[in-house]
Design an enzyme around this catalytic site. Structure first.
Site, PDB file in Angstrom:
ATOM      1  N   SER A  32      42.423  37.723  45.429  1.00 28.82           N
ATOM      2  CA  SER A  32      42.409  39.163  45.206  1.00 28.82           C
ATOM      3  C   SER A  32      42.956  39.881  46.461  1.00 28.82           C
ATOM      4  CB  SER A  32      40.995  39.622  44.846  1.00 28.82           C
ATOM      5  OG  SER A  32      41.012  40.900  44.271  1.00 28.82           O
ATOM      6  N   ARG A 104      31.752  51.252  40.789  1.00 28.25           N
ATOM      7  CA  ARG A 104      31.524  49.815  40.607  1.00 28.25           C
ATOM      8  C   ARG A 104      31.521  49.434  39.125  1.00 28.25           C
ATOM      9  NH1 ARG A 104      32.135  44.740  42.597  1.00 28.25           N
ATOM     10  NH2 ARG A 104      30.460  43.370  41.911  1.00 28.25           N
ATOM     11  N   ASP A 199      42.688  36.969  33.270  1.00 30.09           N
ATOM     12  CA  ASP A 199      42.611  38.049  34.262  1.00 30.09           C
ATOM     13  C   ASP A 199      43.353  39.275  33.753  1.00 30.09           C
ATOM     14  OD1 ASP A 199      42.486  39.646  36.520  1.00 30.09           O
ATOM     15  OD2 ASP A 199      43.055  38.048  37.909  1.00 30.09           O
ATOM     16  N   HIS A 232      39.063  38.120  36.077  1.00 30.96           N
ATOM     17  CA  HIS A 232      39.422  38.116  37.493  1.00 30.96           C
ATOM     18  C   HIS A 232      38.422  37.339  38.335  1.00 30.96           C
ATOM     19  CE1 HIS A 232      41.450  39.503  41.080  1.00 30.96           C
ATOM     20  NE2 HIS A 232      40.341  40.040  41.551  1.00 30.96           N
ATOM     21  N   ASP A 233      37.155  37.402  37.971  1.00 30.51           N
ATOM     22  CA  ASP A 233      36.110  36.720  38.738  1.00 30.51           C
ATOM     23  C   ASP A 233      36.160  35.201  38.607  1.00 30.51           C
ATOM     24  OD1 ASP A 233      35.017  38.897  39.954  1.00 30.51           O
ATOM     25  OD2 ASP A 233      33.235  39.022  38.692  1.00 30.51           O
TER      26      ASP A 233
END
Length: 253
Positions: A32, A104, A199, A232-233
């Site tokens: 990232s 967040r 992602d 993405h994680d």
């Protein structure tokens, strides 16, 4: 605090390496925003890196990526308790926690895939509907986002969030260097780029384009893909797949 760029971060890291007496890294590895830094190391200090690993990242932020992060920044700025960043003398609980929590929550949506959200939460409600609808009855996925928003607000600084996400939006390897292709020609180290199939924040095509760009510039580059529904994680979750590509690359002579 002034706006900083990924290049500023790498310059700072280089000065730290100087202070530690490290002339050359065996490898610079990052995912990232860390992947952005790894790429800048390869462009700014090609003689100081032996190899590069860029995971779930990009050569330049796209319009959609900027849109996601900027929405979060505006959520913080609209919190009256942000006070244009001057909230450090506020009483406990009187800081921009609501704005940071919302920022967040926006980003958390981009970190996971639709399949993961659907499989985990479905359409399950928190408060029973009982045949009557009210505006703030929540679904389980909303409670999940509330939890992650509150968790970050308790341990992170809103101004830092603004600066870090702005740095990612400003990321552009080609700025001031004659474009992306010209910047990639500066990379002399072998490159491993890794993408994630699901992602939506930094899609796999961006890492594939990176490999193609380095190869077109005459460099050595390869691509590995993390097959995971976690979005993405996934590079933080599917560590076995990351290791399967990363370890051999780092151990090559």
């Amino acid at each position: 605090f002034p706006v900083v760029s990924i290049r500023d971060m790498v310059r700072t890291q280089a000065r730290l390496a100087d202070a530690l007496g490290i002339d050359r890294w065996h490898a610079v590895v990052g995912g990232s925003m860390g992947g952005m830094q790894a790429l800048e190391w390869g462009v700014m200090y090609p003689e100081r890196v032996g190899r590069l690993v860029a995971i779930a990242t990009c050569t330049a932020a796209t319009a959609q990526q900027i849109a996601w992060w900027s929405t979060g920044r505006r959520a913080i700025a609209l919190d009256p308790k942000w006070r244009e960043g001057r909230y450090y003398d506020a009483a406990p609980g009187d800081g921009p926690h609501a704005g940071l929590s919302l920022a967040r929550q926006v980003s958390q949506v981009t970190f996971r895939s639709d399949d993961v959200f659907t499989d985990r939460f479905g359409r399950e409600p928190v408060e029973p509907l009982n045949g009557r609808f009210e505006m703030w009855q929540r679904f389980q996925v909303e409670r999940y986002l509330d939890y992650h928003g509150t968790k970050l607000a308790r341990r992170f600084d809103a101004n830092s969030y603004l600066l870090l996400t702005k740095a990612m939006d400003l990321h552009d390897l080609g700025r001031g260097r004659g474009g992306i292709a010209a910047a990639l020609r500066r990379i002399g180290a072998p490159l491993l780029a890794m993408g994630v199939t699901s992602d939506i924040l930094y899609p796999a095509y961006q890492q594939q384009d990176l490999v193609a760009g380095v190869a077109a510039a005459g460099g050595s580059a390869r691509y590995a893909e993390i097959d995971s529904p976690h979005g993405h994680d996934a590079f933080l979750i599917a560590t076995d797949q990351v290791a399967a590509a990363l370890v051999p690359f780092l151990e090559e002579p």
